[in-house]
Design a protein around this motif. Structure first.
Motif, PDB file in Angstrom:
ATOM      1  N   TYR A  21       0.454  -1.128  -0.154  1.00 19.00           N
ATOM      2  CA  TYR A  21      -0.169  -0.131   0.066  1.00 19.00           C
ATOM      3  C   TYR A  21       0.831   0.850  -0.149  1.00 19.00           C
ATOM      4  O   TYR A  21       1.531   1.410   0.812  1.00 19.00           O
ATOM      5  CB  TYR A  21      -0.860   0.379   0.994  1.00 19.00           C
ATOM      6  CG  TYR A  21      -1.767   1.245   1.647  1.00 19.00           C
ATOM      7  CD1 TYR A  21      -2.794   1.572   0.919  1.00 19.00           C
ATOM      8  CD2 TYR A  21      -0.863   2.459   2.237  1.00 19.00           C
ATOM      9  CE1 TYR A  21      -3.748   2.128   0.958  1.00 19.00           C
ATOM     10  CE2 TYR A  21      -1.901   2.932   2.181  1.00 19.00           C
ATOM     11  CZ  TYR A  21      -2.756   3.809   1.335  1.00 19.00           C
ATOM     12  OH  TYR A  21      -4.019   4.633   1.619  1.00 19.00           O
ATOM     13  N   TYR A  23      -1.285  -1.513  -4.089  1.00 21.07           N
ATOM     14  CA  TYR A  23      -2.658  -0.543  -4.332  1.00 21.07           C
ATOM     15  C   TYR A  23      -2.153   1.219  -3.717  1.00 21.07           C
ATOM     16  O   TYR A  23      -1.499   1.117  -2.530  1.00 21.07           O
ATOM     17  CB  TYR A  23      -3.323  -1.197  -3.355  1.00 21.07           C
ATOM     18  CG  TYR A  23      -4.902  -0.549  -3.105  1.00 21.07           C
ATOM     19  CD1 TYR A  23      -6.169  -1.041  -3.634  1.00 21.07           C
ATOM     20  CD2 TYR A  23      -5.006   1.032  -2.380  1.00 21.07           C
ATOM     21  CE1 TYR A  23      -6.769  -0.025  -3.450  1.00 21.07           C
ATOM     22  CE2 TYR A  23      -6.331   1.632  -2.072  1.00 21.07           C
ATOM     23  CZ  TYR A  23      -7.272   0.880  -2.410  1.00 21.07           C
ATOM     24  OH  TYR A  23      -8.468   1.313  -2.745  1.00 21.07           O
ATOM     25  N   GLY A  35      -2.994   4.613  -2.043  1.00 20.95           N
ATOM     26  CA  GLY A  35      -4.416   5.246  -1.720  1.00 20.95           C
ATOM     27  C   GLY A  35      -4.422   6.479  -1.343  1.00 20.95           C
ATOM     28  O   GLY A  35      -3.265   7.000  -1.110  1.00 20.95           O
ATOM     29  N   THR A  44      -6.090  10.868  -1.638  1.00 25.10           N
ATOM     30  CA  THR A  44      -6.361  11.515  -2.505  1.00 25.10           C
ATOM     31  C   THR A  44      -5.178  11.370  -3.396  1.00 25.10           C
ATOM     32  O   THR A  44      -4.625  12.721  -3.887  1.00 25.10           O
ATOM     33  CB  THR A  44      -7.212  12.602  -3.633  1.00 25.10           C
ATOM     34  OG1 THR A  44      -8.506  12.717  -3.287  1.00 25.10           O
ATOM     35  CG2 THR A  44      -8.258  12.270  -5.209  1.00 25.10           C
ATOM     36  N   THR A 103      -3.791  -1.000  -8.164  1.00 24.36           N
ATOM     37  CA  THR A 103      -5.059  -0.448  -8.078  1.00 24.36           C
ATOM     38  C   THR A 103      -4.609   1.289  -7.898  1.00 24.36           C
ATOM     39  O   THR A 103      -3.506   1.213  -6.904  1.00 24.36           O
ATOM     40  CB  THR A 103      -5.858  -0.767  -7.139  1.00 24.36           C
ATOM     41  OG1 THR A 103      -6.133  -1.677  -7.483  1.00 24.36           O
ATOM     42  CG2 THR A 103      -7.292   0.224  -6.482  1.00 24.36           C
ATOM     43  N   GLU A 145      -6.722   5.035  -6.585  1.00 26.04           N
ATOM     44  CA  GLU A 145      -7.700   5.168  -6.115  1.00 26.04           C
ATOM     45  C   GLU A 145      -7.506   7.075  -6.507  1.00 26.04           C
ATOM     46  O   GLU A 145      -7.139   8.187  -6.231  1.00 26.04           O
ATOM     47  CB  GLU A 145      -8.143   5.877  -4.615  1.00 26.04           C
ATOM     48  CG  GLU A 145      -8.170   4.450  -3.623  1.00 26.04           C
ATOM     49  CD  GLU A 145      -8.466   4.762  -2.393  1.00 26.04           C
ATOM     50  OE1 GLU A 145      -8.439   5.827  -1.733  1.00 26.04           O
ATOM     51  OE2 GLU A 145      -9.189   3.924  -1.408  1.00 26.04           O
ATOM     52  N   GLY A 180     -10.276   8.724  -7.536  1.00 28.36           N
ATOM     53  CA  GLY A 180     -11.453   9.766  -6.247  1.00 28.36           C
ATOM     54  C   GLY A 180     -12.033  10.795  -6.732  1.00 28.36           C
ATOM     55  O   GLY A 180     -13.289  10.517  -7.601  1.00 28.36           O
ATOM     56  N   SER A 184     -10.755   3.873  -9.087  1.00 28.22           N
ATOM     57  CA  SER A 184     -12.016   4.338  -8.575  1.00 28.22           C
ATOM     58  C   SER A 184     -11.682   6.132  -8.653  1.00 28.22           C
ATOM     59  O   SER A 184     -11.075   6.862  -8.746  1.00 28.22           O
ATOM     60  CB  SER A 184     -10.947   4.339  -6.956  1.00 28.22           C
ATOM     61  OG  SER A 184     -11.358   3.149  -6.335  1.00 28.22           O
ATOM     62  N   ASN A 209      -8.101  -5.663  -1.726  1.00 27.30           N
ATOM     63  CA  ASN A 209      -9.406  -5.003  -0.994  1.00 27.30           C
ATOM     64  C   ASN A 209      -9.502  -6.620   0.261  1.00 27.30           C
ATOM     65  O   ASN A 209      -9.066  -6.298   1.157  1.00 27.30           O
ATOM     66  CB  ASN A 209     -10.986  -4.979  -0.766  1.00 27.30           C
ATOM     67  CG  ASN A 209     -10.692  -3.494  -1.707  1.00 27.30           C
ATOM     68  OD1 ASN A 209      -9.762  -2.560  -0.734  1.00 27.30           O
ATOM     69  ND2 ASN A 209     -11.179  -2.823  -2.847  1.00 27.30           N
TER      70      ASN A 209
END
Length: 501
Positions: A183, A239, A241, A244, A273, A275, A277, A299, A440
């Motif tokens: 992450y 990921y 995240g 933003t 991935t 985000e 956002g 996302s 997730n």
């Protein structure tokens, strides 16, 4: 609410069970806060109180809870074999804790005249129970029945948890022993949403911190790569995240993703991935940078498609901007998009939520996450005390989402719960079959190590065989993160030590 945990005919160390009593109190009476008055053994103050006692009669142990609310009172009891008290301290704790919760639950529900949708379950991760049962050989039907019987979970929520357990088991089969997830946190946003308590800085006020933050982040990426390689680990899911992440410029995103590709062992990574956002941070140039770096999932999170609700939560964009951003993502070539909605936002209504979800479904994202508003300490919404929809109305929103998403071909694949959540409900991630986010599931169900990079991140080193988890937090705020450079970089050595390097 005053909580009295009284000694009975056995010495059961009542103070060990304060947390269990508090969790059930928050589930049944979410507006209450726990108090532990001095007990003189004779006259208890029964004005808004719960009194617990444990006694043994022959071969039966009985935990009783009496709950007093105004002029009303109710009693609940939970029995278990007395010889359970002779087991190991850990087993005794779990048996007595469950009995306390169920006794409190019986009494509380008798006073309330209804049961909450998740019954007596109080934890963040209800999916762990059916997952554990199914791993032990139970069928999905048996796992659902256990939730309904032992925890009084409603049939709808028990089935929801079992669906997610099925997805968890499928995710486990994709994981190897020497694999981790990574992450990367970007704790900056264009503005702070009223419901948010995450540690994210308003870029307009902290612009001068962004570039120094990025420079240290690049160093931490390098240190993480060295540690993972030394421990013989590879990355299974990646990921980014926030905050933003797309508050960064296209050039900054490019530099960060290039460094991740250069330094991290990504040869086994099957999922990337970011985000994106907020639609007010999304540009074609940024999306093209993400696409060039193999980001397959993004996302675009509306939270609502009602303009007056967007205004109430502090967003500077309108619903039309969300549709424009989504169309742009499709044009750039993103084939997997997640969109978030929140049920229970200020100035929203059941009809408004219904329009928002129908609008999202009309766009056709591969994933939809439906959150329930949680009033969090530190959020502007908590401080302002805005008028928000009641628990019954939020429950209608969630029930509508269950039917609408299933009807549109989505299946639930991960869920979690939080404190102070409207209606004591849940957050659920939905996906079209085959588009579930591995990260997730891994993160929520703690299936493997997640190495966090950046401010506010918490690395969780997971040893599934031993049931051991070691948490290594980074400082929360960007300026604290920058001040702790040496500690942050040195802490990566813990990864090597954990894996026996």
């Amino acid at each position: 609410m005053k909580l009295y945990l009284q000694p009975g005919t056995v010495n059961w160390s009542p103070e060990r069970y304060h947390y269990a009593a508090e969790q059930m109190m928050l589930t049944l009476f979410p507006g209450e806060r726990p108090e532990y008055p001095e007990d003189n053994g004779h006259s208890l103050d029964r004005d808004n109180a719960a009194v617990f006692s444990l006694a043994v009669e022959g071969e039966t142990a009985r935990l009783a809870a009496e709950v007093f609310r105004g002029e009303q009172s109710a009693r609940g009891e939970s029995d278990f074999p007395a010889d359970a008290l002779d087991q190991s301290p850990e087993k005794v704790y779990h048996v007595v804790q469950h009995a306390l919760k169920m006794a409190f639950y019986q009494a509380g529900c008798a006073l309330l005249g209804q049961e909450p949708p998740w019954g007596a379950l109080t934890g963040v991760r209800p999916v762990k129970l059916p997952t554990r049962a199914m791993l032990a050989g139970a069928t999905e039907t048996e796992a659902i029945a256990q939730l309904e019987r032992e925890y009084r979970v409603s049939p709808v929520r028990a089935a929801l948890a079992a669906d997610c357990a099925r997805a968890t088991l499928a995710a486990q089969r994709q994981l190897g022993e020497k694999q981790v997830s990574v992450y990367v946190g970007i704790p900056f946003c264009p503005t702070r949403c009223a419901y948010c308590s995450f540690v994210s800085a308003d870029v307009g006020r902290t612009l001068k911190l962004v570039e120094p933050y990025l420079q240290l982040l690049l160093e931490e990426v390098d240190a993480t790569g060295r540690a993972l390689n030394a421990a013989g680990l590879t990355v299974r899911s990646f990921y980014m995240g926030g905050g933003t992440p797309t508050t960064l410029s296209a050039d900054q995103l490019d530099r960060l993703l290039a460094r991740c590709e250069q330094s991290l062992p990504l040869q086994s990574c099957i999922e990337y991935t970011v985000e994106a956002g907020r639609p007010d941070t999304i540009t074609r140039e940024k999306l093209e940078v993400l696409a060039r770096h193999s980001i397959g999932r993004i996302s675009i999170n509306p939270q609502t498609l009602e303009d007056q609700v967007l205004q109430a939560i502090g967003r500077r964009h309108r619903a039309g901007d969300i549709q424009t951003a989504f169309a742009l993502a499709r044009d750039v070539g993103f084939a997997c998009v997640n969109m978030d909605l929140i049920a229970g936002l200020p100035r929203d209504s059941f009809e408004g939520f219904q329009r928002s979800l129908e609008g999202v479904l009309a766009m056709g994202p591969e994933n939809v996450t439906v959150h329930t508003l949680a009033l969090k300490k530190g959020s502007t919404l908590m401080e302002r005390r805005d008028v928000i929809p009641g628990g019954d109305q939020v429950a209608r929103m969630l029930d509508f989402s269950l039917d609408a998403l299933r009807g549109a071909g989505y299946a639930p694949y991960y869920l979690y719960r939080q404190k102070y959540m409207s209606g004591s409900l849940e957050n659920v991630g939905w996906a079209r079959p085959g588009t579930e986010s591995l990260y997730n599931i891994v993160m929520m169900e703690e299936l493997q190590t997640v190495v966090s990079i950046g401010g506010g991140g918490v690395t969780k080193l997971v040893d599934p065989a031993a049931g051991r988890i070691l948490r290594l937090p980074n400082p929360k705020y960007p300026h604290d993160y920058l001040a702790a450079r040496d500690k942050i970089l040195a802490q990566k050595d813990e990864i090597v030590s954990f894996y026996g390097g």
